[in-house]
Write an enzyme that holds these catalytic residues in place. Structure first.
Site, mmCIF file in Angstrom:
data_model
loop_
_atom_site.group_PDB
_atom_site.id
_atom_site.type_symbol
_atom_site.label_atom_id
_atom_site.label_comp_id
_atom_site.label_asym_id
_atom_site.label_seq_id
_atom_site.Cartn_x
_atom_site.Cartn_y
_atom_site.Cartn_z
ATOM 1 N N HIS A 312 0.856 -1.189 0.000
ATOM 2 C CA HIS A 312 0.000 0.000 0.000
ATOM 3 C C HIS A 312 0.888 1.233 0.000
ATOM 4 C CE1 HIS A 312 -3.066 2.927 1.263
ATOM 5 N NE2 HIS A 312 -3.954 2.041 0.862
ATOM 6 N N ASP A 370 -7.800 -4.332 -0.431
ATOM 7 C CA ASP A 370 -8.396 -4.555 -1.756
ATOM 8 C C ASP A 370 -8.353 -6.031 -2.139
ATOM 9 O OD1 ASP A 370 -8.876 -1.753 -2.320
ATOM 10 O OD2 ASP A 370 -6.717 -1.550 -2.497
#
Length: 436
Positions: A312, A370
């Site tokens: 991320h 995600d």
């Protein structure tokens, strides 16, 4: 003489030294206030992507990427996702405090009473191709709400902003479900107000007139958690877009539509869609038998193959939302008996490698929110192209809160970033006939 901390900036080009105030946040890094830098020195700062620039002050969300910490109004995301439902979190994000029993009942009732959309929205929806991407449809539908609800489009009227906020939160599930039903050729399902916010959405998505829809509490809880984990995330690209758009004084529906459009980008809201496409590509290569070959390509810098849904930009440690979503992912796969499904088996195999292989562990390329939310949505039956629309539904409350905060800020101004110009200096035009 003031004891307030200051930063002293010196220059090697003869520009006089300048002192700039240092502003302390409640937590996190201090901020150097550079607003007077240009008037004092004739110089701007240069920060592509605004990676080192605070564009606003905010009290809504705080992220510590190194610690893997996410707070909504000071509350850790782990506590909220484990103890609250989505509308409680909406109340918190909008109003700053968690509701008591009466406040929650009133808020839920208010949202529930606005879940239907104007019937003419159906005819507007029919102007789209059936195979249009849901985010193209949602951008149009959300922007069009300003035409259907002209009584709440004055951004500078607090009462109108409040009713537009309730309308957006209440109607986004209805619009997303309508977009899905339209693309699949099924009849629209109207909201049923006796159901919870998330159960109502799932019914609008998956029910048909042929039979009664049976609510599965495990799946409702899973989707509700997805909504909570995506409700806000500091000054990301779409939130910054909403703020910048609203800074012009445009109506709330137009500003939120701008956020939807920004979220559509694969580097932002499309990440969970991209991770499922990656799993599909590995499956097409040969599935579990080819996972080692795929990982080898990921490790090869020259292959151009990327591992989607891992790592991320903000979280340099484990994404706190991913820990929660991982639990939910396994609950859903167990509930639906999908652990042996080839695609989900592949996903779990990829997760195992990423959590154990030193290449990924040393680089902190852990599975992110995600990765897991994409698997959960796929298992529930949500089509991959609709993933980002679900994200937009969840993020709407954060966008609204950020917009309201900006408008109420006495220092609020229309956004106007500066630039470093490196084009041609002023020059004289040559008549057309004389140009070689």
């Amino acid at each position: 003489m003031s004891d307030a901390p200051k930063a002293t900036v010196t220059f090697s080009d003869g520009t006089p030294t300048v002192e700039l105030p240092i502003v302390r946040g409640a937590v996190g890094p201090d901020v150097i206030d550079i607003r007077k830098l240009y008037s004092s020195t004739g110089k701007f700062t240069y920060d592509p992507g605004f990676l080192s620039t605070a564009s606003c002050n905010s009290t809504i969300t705080y992220i510590d990427g190194d610690k893997g910490e996410l707070l909504y109004r000071g509350y850790p995301i782990e506590q909220l996702a484990g103890n609250c439902d989505f509308l409680e979190v909406c109340y918190l994000i909008l109003k700053g405090e968690l509701p008591n029993v009466t406040q929650k009942q009133d808020f839920v009732s208010l949202v529930t009473n606005h879940t239907m959309v104007n019937e003419q929205m159906q005819f507007f929806l029919r102007g789209f191709r059936r195979d249009a991407h849901p985010m193209a449809v949602m951008t149009g539908l959300v922007g069009a709400m300003s035409a259907f609800y002209p009584d709440s489009i004055n951004l500078h009227d607090a009462g109108q902003r409040e009713i537009s906020a309730i309308r957006l939160i209440a109607k986004m599930p209805t619009l997303v479900a309508m977009a899905y039903k339209y693309s699949s050729g099924q009849p629209y399902i109207y909201p049923q107000n006796k159901l919870s916010y998330t159960a109502n959405f799932m019914r609008m998505m998956f029910a048909t007139p042929c039979e009664e829809y049976q609510v599965n509490d495990v799946l409702v809880r899973a989707l509700d958690r997805i909504f909570i984990l995506h409700a806000d995330h500091e000054q990301n690209a779409s939130t910054s877009t909403v703020r910048l758009c609203a800074s012009s004084g445009t109506n709330p529906f137009a500003a939120i539509a701008a956020g939807v459009a920004c979220l559509w980008g694969p580097a932002h809201g499309g990440a969970n869609e991209a991770s499922l496409h990656m799993l599909g590509d590995i499956q097409a290569m040969g599935g579990m038998a080819k996972i080692g070959e795929f990982i080898a390509k990921v490790k090869d810098k020259n292959s151009g193959v990327r591992l989607m849904g891992f790592g991320h930009r903000v979280y340099k440690n484990y994404d706190p939302r991913a820990k929660l979503m991982r639990e939910t992912c396994h609950e859903v796969l167990n509930e639906l008996g999908l652990h042996d499904d080839p695609l989900f088996k592949l996903a779990m195999g990829l997760e195992k490698i990423a959590l154990e292989d030193d290449y990924f562990v040393s680089r902190k390329l852990y599975p992110n929110v995600d990765f897991y939310s994409g698997i959960v949505q796929k298992a529930i039956g949500i089509p991959i192209p609709l993933f980002t629309a679900i994200f937009a539904l969840a993020r709407t409350v954060g966008w609204i809160a950020q917009l309201n905060e900006m408008i109420a800020d006495p220092e609020y101004k229309i956004g106007r970033p500066r630039q470093l110009y490196q084009g041609a200096p002023a020059r004289q035009l040559t008549p057309l006939a004389d140009r070689g």
